[in-house]
Design an enzyme around this catalytic site. Sequence first.
Site, mmCIF file in Angstrom:
data_model
loop_
_atom_site.group_PDB
_atom_site.id
_atom_site.type_symbol
_atom_site.label_atom_id
_atom_site.label_comp_id
_atom_site.label_asym_id
_atom_site.label_seq_id
_atom_site.Cartn_x
_atom_site.Cartn_y
_atom_site.Cartn_z
ATOM 1 N N GLU A 68 0.798 -1.225 0.000
ATOM 2 C CA GLU A 68 0.000 0.000 0.000
ATOM 3 C C GLU A 68 0.832 1.276 0.000
ATOM 4 O O GLU A 68 0.416 2.289 -0.570
ATOM 5 C CB GLU A 68 -0.972 0.014 1.183
ATOM 6 C CG GLU A 68 -2.286 -0.715 0.917
ATOM 7 C CD GLU A 68 -2.187 -2.200 1.150
ATOM 8 O OE1 GLU A 68 -1.127 -2.655 1.634
ATOM 9 O OE2 GLU A 68 -3.155 -2.922 0.854
ATOM 10 N N HIS A 135 -12.113 -4.351 7.958
ATOM 11 C CA HIS A 135 -12.498 -4.146 6.555
ATOM 12 C C HIS A 135 -13.805 -3.365 6.445
ATOM 13 O O HIS A 135 -14.538 -3.535 5.471
ATOM 14 C CB HIS A 135 -12.685 -5.487 5.835
ATOM 15 C CG HIS A 135 -11.436 -6.295 5.657
ATOM 16 N ND1 HIS A 135 -10.831 -6.959 6.684
ATOM 17 C CD2 HIS A 135 -10.685 -6.550 4.558
ATOM 18 C CE1 HIS A 135 -9.763 -7.604 6.239
ATOM 19 N NE2 HIS A 135 -9.649 -7.373 4.951
#
Lengths: 331, 311
Positions: A68, A135
């Site tokens: 990321e 999430h």
Amino acid sequence: MTTTTDVPTRALKVWQGINQALVEEMERDERVVLVGEDVGRPGGPYGVTRGLRDKFGDLRVRDTPISEQVLVGLGVGGAAVGLRPVIEIMFFDFAMIAMDQIVNQAAKFRYFSGHDLPLVIRTMAGAGGPNGAQHSQNFEAWYSAVPGLKVVMPSQAADTKGLLKSAIRDDDPVLFIETLGLYTTRHDVPQVDEYLVPIGVADIKREGSDLTVVATGRLVDRSLEAAAQLAEEGISVEVVDPRTLQPLDTEAITASIRKTGRLVVAQEATAQYSFASEICALAVEECLSELKAPPVRVASPFVNVPTPVPLAESRAPGVDDVVAAIRKAMA
Amino acid sequence: MGTTAGRYRVMRLSRRFEETMHDQFGDGQVPGPLHLSIGQEAVAVGGCAGLRTSDAVISTHRGHHHCLAKGARPDRMMAELLGRTAGYSGGRGGSMHISIPDIGLIGTNGIVGAGLPIATGCAYGFQAQARDDVAVCFFGEGATGTGAFYEAINIAALWKLPLVFVCENNQIVELTPQEVHVAGELWRRGESHGMPGVRVDGNDVDAVADAVGAAVVRARAGDGPTLVEAVTYRWFGHYAGDRAAWRVEEEVQQWRERDPLIRTRAALPAEQADAIDEGIEELIGSALAFAQQSPVAGPEAIFPNHYASAS
């Protein structure tokens, strides 16, 4: 209202609006690229980017490793040398890993260099699937507190399409927050060649005179439903969707609060230190003498998101919670 | 910077730039931190020798020498360090935030390791636009402790990006020696990724220029990234004011004797070297005058350049 009766519309799901915006902008401008984990071959975990790799090739629609920091760095560096990258961070929770690149790098590029950084970081927030506490989170307030970033959070398909196109054409880094729970909801989208929704402009989704609900994400449709219910009792509710959180359309929001004199703010995020708190502060600072009742926040309780869908859905505020908040503010 | 004279000139410029700023810091004229690269000039100058303006250089918190080697104006850099409005960031950013995209300098950086993802992005940008430009990423050995380094070398190797990683190993990481930070051999970090690695004497400007130059040629041809470890030494503390008292004086002395400027100067006719030195003194003098004549950035300077619409 965004849509008018003069323009032909077509019902699209939110994800289709995103896909159309990407296709149109990539066809229009070859500097636009899409980079992210699983965006190419699989078309993303929810199919949002399906078909793009076949259309534009694997240099412009680029699957990345699970990295990321470099993922956002591809956007920062790419934009610095002439691309207009759209970076996808699969879940908003994963943006935590790339926080340095977003906050310390992208947001400060113009401040240091005086140069454009045309970068869009798309991500997906909120509960709606069996995804659990790592999430499903809503961090929009954190990023809205960073000078140099723009933060867009649309709720309906037309706004999503038009705002994503505007974000891609914008010369500042834009964090574009999509809401998982809305991907498959359907709304009318105007069928015109250049459907653009400006960044920084709120939309009144329903006009009313007794109370203003400022809502984001999934709470927009839920507030509209609450407003429809209460209309049967003669309570006239105005629903304002800011669509952009940074820069915030304070003028439209305060105008609505001044008109109705009552405020409910509805969001999926938890209440403490949140967008809802910011709107309440705005109301108190700018509209205190017009307020007939204290503002009320509708938000998720200050607990983590559970994995089983029924539990996650029980945590998120529903139509009944909005109705109850409106009643409280009307009392 | 293809000639010895050209390389010596930029090294001398960097040395005198930093000595001058160090003096200004001592006089209380630098309203921010100052990380000196004195002793490391050959890495920046050799590393940029084969570059053109459209290539990208990504620097660090200790990056004056990289900026000057990529063509930044010393007068505007001095103005920035002295907090003056003529500085590259209007006097608001200081030493760690000089970013000049127009000359391919994508920034010094206050975050160790943060340049690695950005450099990867620049290289991807060149590749995606089918440009034959390359990105050269300077970073210290301390940055190899970050996860970003491993993300970057993996993607760069995987995608054959036009990127040269230049690890400027000055043997001290912030306030502690290298043995606190680094396991194994740095130049071999790319090996398992299929990335060539090479270690060079970072105080030999020609050796650095040859190694990085070959890597740049390779990257430009589309053959992918290279990791170059340039071994050098930081003469001063982590920041101006840090006396680095824990260091052994003999070690510092040994490295001062290996001064990259003395070595390069010795390869030039004395008259030519003297003329270069004189030219640099004039340049430094006028740069300092330029900076000092520029107004001090006032409170109004903090507002511009946050968003395009209000720039």
